[in-house]
Enzyme design. Structure first.
Site, short mmCIF file in Angstrom:
data_model
loop_
_atom_site.label_atom_id
_atom_site.label_comp_id
_atom_site.label_asym_id
_atom_site.label_seq_id
_atom_site.Cartn_x
_atom_site.Cartn_y
_atom_site.Cartn_z
N ASN A 9 -9.87 2.34 -6.76
CA ASN A 9 -8.87 2.02 -5.74
C ASN A 9 -9.57 1.17 -4.69
OD1 ASN A 9 -6.95 1.91 -3.76
ND2 ASN A 9 -7.05 4.08 -3.20
N LYS A 11 -8.34 -0.26 -2.13
CA LYS A 11 -7.75 -0.19 -0.79
C LYS A 11 -7.56 -1.63 -0.26
CE LYS A 11 -9.65 4.37 -0.48
NZ LYS A 11 -10.14 5.48 0.33
N HIS A 94 -0.91 8.05 -1.65
CA HIS A 94 -2.31 8.19 -1.21
C HIS A 94 -2.32 8.77 0.21
CE1 HIS A 94 -6.41 7.26 -0.04
NE2 HIS A 94 -6.69 7.14 -1.32
N GLU A 96 -3.94 7.99 2.73
CA GLU A 96 -3.93 6.97 3.79
C GLU A 96 -2.51 6.46 4.04
OE1 GLU A 96 -6.99 4.61 1.98
OE2 GLU A 96 -8.44 6.17 2.45
N GLU A 167 -7.22 14.56 -4.25
CA GLU A 167 -8.17 13.94 -3.32
C GLU A 167 -8.18 14.72 -2.01
OE1 GLU A 167 -8.71 9.46 -4.48
OE2 GLU A 167 -7.25 9.64 -2.90
N GLY A 173 -14.19 8.77 1.65
CA GLY A 173 -14.94 7.81 2.46
C GLY A 173 -15.92 8.45 3.42
N SER A 213 -15.38 10.30 -2.55
CA SER A 213 -16.82 10.04 -2.59
C SER A 213 -17.43 10.19 -3.99
CB SER A 213 -17.56 10.92 -1.59
OG SER A 213 -17.09 10.66 -0.26
P1 13P Z 1 -13.95 7.05 -1.65
O1 13P Z 1 -14.38 7.09 -3.11
O2 13P Z 1 -14.37 5.83 -0.94
O3 13P Z 1 -14.29 8.33 -0.95
O4 13P Z 1 -12.33 6.97 -1.68
C1 13P Z 1 -11.61 7.88 -2.43
C2 13P Z 1 -10.20 7.45 -2.49
O5 13P Z 1 -9.48 7.54 -1.51
C3 13P Z 1 -9.70 6.87 -3.75
O6 13P Z 1 -8.31 6.74 -3.72
#
Ligand code: 13P
Length: 249
Positions: A9, A11, A94, A96, A167, A173, A213
């Site tokens: 992903n 982003k 997601h 976010e 997640e 992150g 992560s």
């Molecule tokens: P990270 O792998 O950067 O922690 O992000 C995870 C994520 O949100 C994947 O959708």
């Protein structure tokens, strides 16, 4: 038999030039494996990725869609528009988007129905608890409530097609990964909740990913867990050499 599925992903990272550079580098490292692989990219990079990955087996996904066919929805992209480009997957719900863009279980549900009923695009549904909820011991209640609301009205045939990414928000992150046991426990809860809503046959078919992560150093131990079928990878999917190591866990 569930086929392992590792998706990146991106982003809101990578412009067109960077996306093409990634695709060219990744194709050189990638060989056809038993692991399904996809990159979920910003809308404006989807067409070049579909073109670059044609014939490789590497899938392409969007990160959101709208649930209406068309209309006065400034800034939105419909499922039909994604279909036209030829994407294979779409991330839905997601954390976010839930946190910053007012995504609710209700809109998630409408988007899942639209994708499943009007396209062949497979939704990657994200669920997960935040740090406060985890510290209060509410993670299981939160995640099963999300699933029940997000799946509202889906038939078992539709439910079986979904990919679900567990997640935990506190692990996204942050460099703080859930331990393999914590991830396993929650992915097992996801499967059990689907069994309760439908049946064993349906929950056995659903692909469940862990996200938060994931990196080359921890991919193998996460993927070795029984209930974890794949990973949704953020930061580490931006670098071809890192992402290929995860795909080849
Ligand atoms: P990270 O792998 O950067 O922690 O992000 C995870 C994520 O949100 C994947 O959708």
């Amino acid at each position: 038999m569930r086929i392992p599925f590792i998706a990146g992903n991106w982003k809101m990272y990578k412009n067109k030039k960077e996306a093409i550079e990634f695709a060219e580098a990744f194709k050189k490292l990638y060989y056809d494996t038993d692991v399904k692989t996809a990159i979920c990219a910003p809308f404006t990079q989807l067409d070049v990725l579909v073109e670059a990955f044609k014939g490789t087996g590497i899938g392409v996904g969007a990160q959101n869609c709208h649930f209406e066919d068309e209309g006065a929805f400034t800034g939105e992209v419909s499922v039909g528009m994604l279909k036209e480009i030829g994407v294979d997957y779409c991330v839905i719900g997601h954390s976010e988007r839930r946190q910053y863009f007012a995504e609710t279980d209700e809109t998630v549900n409408l988007k899942l129905k639209k994708l499943l009923r009007d396209s062949e695009i497979i939704p990657i549904l994200c669920v997960g608890e935040n740090l406060d909820q985890r510290e209060a011991g509410q993670e299981k209640d939160i995640v099963s409530a999300q699933l029940k609301a997000d799946f509202e009205g889906l038939t078992k045939e539709e439910a079986a097609k979904l990919v679900i990414a567990y997640e935990p928000i506190w692990a996204i992150g942050t460099g703080k990964t859930a331990t393999p046991d914590q991830a396993e426990e929650m992915c097992a809860l996801v499967r059990k909740t689907i069994e309760e809503m439908y049946d064993e046959e349906t929950c056995d078919k659903v692909i469940i990913q862990y996200g938060g992560s994931v990196k080359p150093e921890n991919a193998t131990e996460i993927m070795n867990m029984d209930e974890i079928d794949g990973a949704l990878v953020g930061g580490a999917s931006l670098v071809p050499e890192k992402f290929i190591e995860i795909v080849n866990f």
